[in-house]
Design an enzyme around this catalytic site. Structure first.
Site, PDB file in Angstrom:
ATOM      1  N   LEU A 108       0.866  -1.181   0.000  1.00  0.00           N
ATOM      2  CA  LEU A 108       0.000   0.000   0.000  1.00  0.00           C
ATOM      3  C   LEU A 108       0.900   1.227   0.000  1.00  0.00           C
ATOM      4  O   LEU A 108       1.981   1.193   0.586  1.00  0.00           O
ATOM      5  CB  LEU A 108      -0.890   0.040   1.250  1.00  0.00           C
ATOM      6  CG  LEU A 108      -2.042  -0.963   1.376  1.00  0.00           C
ATOM      7  CD1 LEU A 108      -2.765  -0.739   2.696  1.00  0.00           C
ATOM      8  CD2 LEU A 108      -3.021  -0.853   0.215  1.00  0.00           C
ATOM      9  N   ASP A 109       0.449   2.310  -0.604  1.00  0.00           N
ATOM     10  CA  ASP A 109       1.219   3.554  -0.584  1.00  0.00           C
ATOM     11  C   ASP A 109       1.452   3.996   0.858  1.00  0.00           C
ATOM     12  O   ASP A 109       0.592   3.793   1.726  1.00  0.00           O
ATOM     13  CB  ASP A 109       0.464   4.667  -1.331  1.00  0.00           C
ATOM     14  CG  ASP A 109       0.245   4.346  -2.800  1.00  0.00           C
ATOM     15  OD1 ASP A 109       0.972   3.493  -3.336  1.00  0.00           O
ATOM     16  OD2 ASP A 109      -0.662   4.954  -3.393  1.00  0.00           O
ATOM     17  N   ARG A 110       2.570   4.637   1.096  1.00  0.00           N
ATOM     18  CA  ARG A 110       2.938   5.032   2.454  1.00  0.00           C
ATOM     19  C   ARG A 110       1.859   5.862   3.164  1.00  0.00           C
ATOM     20  O   ARG A 110       1.571   5.615   4.341  1.00  0.00           O
ATOM     21  CB  ARG A 110       4.274   5.790   2.421  1.00  0.00           C
ATOM     22  CG  ARG A 110       4.776   6.140   3.807  1.00  0.00           C
ATOM     23  CD  ARG A 110       6.229   6.531   3.823  1.00  0.00           C
ATOM     24  NE  ARG A 110       6.709   6.556   5.206  1.00  0.00           N
ATOM     25  CZ  ARG A 110       7.988   6.611   5.562  1.00  0.00           C
ATOM     26  NH1 ARG A 110       8.922   6.630   4.643  1.00  0.00           N
ATOM     27  NH2 ARG A 110       8.333   6.613   6.832  1.00  0.00           N
ATOM     28  N   THR A 113      -1.341   5.838   2.855  1.00  0.00           N
ATOM     29  CA  THR A 113      -2.634   5.166   2.995  1.00  0.00           C
ATOM     30  C   THR A 113      -2.616   4.220   4.182  1.00  0.00           C
ATOM     31  O   THR A 113      -1.568   3.953   4.772  1.00  0.00           O
ATOM     32  CB  THR A 113      -2.997   4.372   1.725  1.00  0.00           C
ATOM     33  OG1 THR A 113      -2.063   3.294   1.580  1.00  0.00           O
ATOM     34  CG2 THR A 113      -2.952   5.236   0.494  1.00  0.00           C
ATOM     35  N   ARG A 128      -5.976   6.951  -6.533  1.00  0.00           N
ATOM     36  CA  ARG A 128      -5.629   8.361  -6.361  1.00  0.00           C
ATOM     37  C   ARG A 128      -5.703   9.103  -7.697  1.00  0.00           C
ATOM     38  O   ARG A 128      -6.271  10.198  -7.802  1.00  0.00           O
ATOM     39  CB  ARG A 128      -4.233   8.482  -5.760  1.00  0.00           C
ATOM     40  CG  ARG A 128      -4.123   7.838  -4.386  1.00  0.00           C
ATOM     41  CD  ARG A 128      -2.686   7.659  -3.920  1.00  0.00           C
ATOM     42  NE  ARG A 128      -2.027   8.940  -3.674  1.00  0.00           N
ATOM     43  CZ  ARG A 128      -0.761   9.048  -3.272  1.00  0.00           C
ATOM     44  NH1 ARG A 128      -0.026   7.955  -3.074  1.00  0.00           N
ATOM     45  NH2 ARG A 128      -0.241  10.249  -3.066  1.00  0.00           N
TER      46      ARG A 128
END
Length: 233
Positions: free
Chosen positions: A69-71, A73, A172
Site C-alpha cells: 500500500l502507498d505510504r 494510505t 488516487r
C-alpha cells in the site's frame, strides 16, 4: 512530528488475522510496507519482530511481502509466513483472484452516485506519479475501478471503491481525474495536506481463498482514529 507516533511497532501492531501460513495487519498511515531509500523501518520488519517474540523463534523469521500500500494510505496488508503460501498468494493477487474494497474520502461531489471509471494510466517514475488519460497513450496501462457514494458527510463524501485492475496510484489518479482528489492528497490535487501526512484512503475489506486451507476468508480493517474517519462509521 505527529506522523512518527502512528508508526507500527511489534507492541502496537494491529493484527487482523494470523495462522501458520499468513498474517494480515492493519497498516497505519506513514508505515512503509517494504524497505526503501528512506531507510525507515518497514512494516515487514515490524511483523517479523512480532512473530519472533510471540512464537519464541530464535533464528531468522521467514516473511513474504505479497502486495503493498502507498505510504500515506492505511488498511489491510497481507504477508505470507511460508514459501508455499507466498507462491500461492502471489499468483492469486497477480491474477486478480481477490476482492479488495477501499474507502476514500473526497471533498468534491462525484459526477454520479455510482460509476465505473476507465482510464489509461501512464507512470512518471521521476515524479512517482501516474497520469490518467481517457484514450490509450504510449506506455500506458488500462485501469478500471468501480465507485459508489456510501455517505455524505458535513464537508466530504465517503466513497466505496472496488478495483478491477491494480495499477500504480490507481485510485488516487482516477479519482483526481474526475475532479475528486482524496482528502490530504496534495500530489493528486487536493488543496491541503493532512497534519499527519496521511491521505484518506483506506484498504477496508479483502476477500480471498486461503492459500493452504482453501476456505474463503473475509477480513475487514477498522479505519484510523480521526474525526473525519470516525464520522464514516
Amino acid at each position: 512530528m505527529q506522523q512518527s507516533k502512528l508508526h507500527s511497532t511489534k507492541d502496537n501492531l494491529q493484527v487482523l488475522f494470523e495462522d501458520n501460513h499468513l498474517i494480515v495487519v492493519n497498516k497505519r498511515p506513514g508505515d512503509i510496507v517494504q524497505g526503501d531509500k528512506t531507510g525507515d523501518a518497514p512494516l515487514s520488519e515490524v511483523v517479523k519482530e512480532y512473530i519472533a517474540e510471540k512464537y519464541n523463534k530464535p533464528g531468522a523469521v521467514f516473511l513474504g511481502v505479497v502486495h503493498r500500500l502507498d505510504r500515506p494510505t492505511s488498511g489491510i496488508v497481507v504477508f505470507a509466513r511460508t514459501s508455499k503460501a507466498l507462491a500461492r498468494l502471489n499468483k492469486m493477487f497477480s491474477e486478480r483472484e481477490t476482492e479488495k474494497i477501499y474507502w476514500a474520502i473526497v471533498k468534491n461531489t462525484p459526477p454520479n452516485t455510482e460509476d465505473t471509471l476507465k482510464h489509461y494510466l501512464k507512470r512518471n517514475p521521476k515524479q512517482n506519479k501516474s497520469f490518467a488519460h481517457i484514450k490509450e497513450v504510449p506506455d500506458s496501462k488500462k485501469a478500471v475501478l468501480h465507485y459508489k457514494i456510501l455517505k455524505k458527510l458535513d464537508n466530504y463524501y465517503l466513497l466505496e471503491v472496488i478495483l478491477e485492475t491494480g495499477r500504480h496510484h490507481q485510485i488516487r489518479s482516477q479519482l483526481s481525474a474526475i475532479g475528486c482528489p482524496i482528502k490530504g492528497d496534495l500530489k493528486y490535487g487536493f488543496d491541503r495536506s493532512n497534519a499527519d501526512g496521511s491521505i484518506h484512503l483506506h484498504a477496508k475489506k479483502l476477500s480471498l481463498v486461503h492459500p493452504v486451507q482453501k476456505e474463503e476468508i473475509t477480513i475487514e480493517a477498522p479505519t484510523p482514529d480521526d474525526a473525519v474517519w470516525n464520522a464514516c462509521n
